[in-house]
Design an enzyme around this catalytic site. Sequence first.
Site, PDB file in Angstrom:
ATOM      1  CB  CYS A 133      -0.958  -0.015   1.183  1.00  0.00           C
ATOM      2  SG  CYS A 133      -0.155   0.208   2.789  1.00  0.00           S
ATOM      3  CB  ALA A 134       0.251   4.820   0.467  1.00  0.00           C
TER       4      ALA A 134
END
Length: 191
Positions: free
Chosen positions: A66-67
């Site tokens: 994810c980020a």
Amino acid sequence: MTTPTALATDEARTRLHELTVIDVRTPGEYVGGHLPGALNIPLDQLQRALPDIRHATDRGDVLVVCASGARSQNACKILAENGITAATLSGGTGAWAADGHELHRPQSASRATWGMERQVRLTAGVIVLLGLLLGLVVHPAFQLISAGIAGGLVFSALTNTCGMAAMLAKLPHNRPRAADLDNTLASLRNR
């Protein structure tokens, strides 16, 4: 339930060819830049993809991205609860890019969607300002809106979760088109 393992960016880079990489960010975030070869299965669509992810583990290890690492850790927990072992990328795509590794950006991307963290900051800021303005102009009780957002941000930091991000992820620009998700799942099955 097993504790998810984490791979550092350099280790993940050297093993990228042997990993099935699943990016659990929203489609807009994914298009903005993702690990080469990563498949986009947003976190809220993970349950639908469980059979295909389980099938992918028969062929090798799964890396969830994810980020920053928070959503991928949540995804790894969901996978572990369903008997699927997966690792997360330490620091997410932010750490990947900061360490000088290339992010893939599709040429077909028609528009850039802000990252979820930026969307949350904007939304929280607007609501806080609106609560303060209404508190000054209409009635002081409207300032409770700002206090509620502040409390939500503190809770979010303490629990490493974000209810506002979960709500924003349901907006149309953050949702995968059904055909895109179907194509991603087919690609996962055929790896």
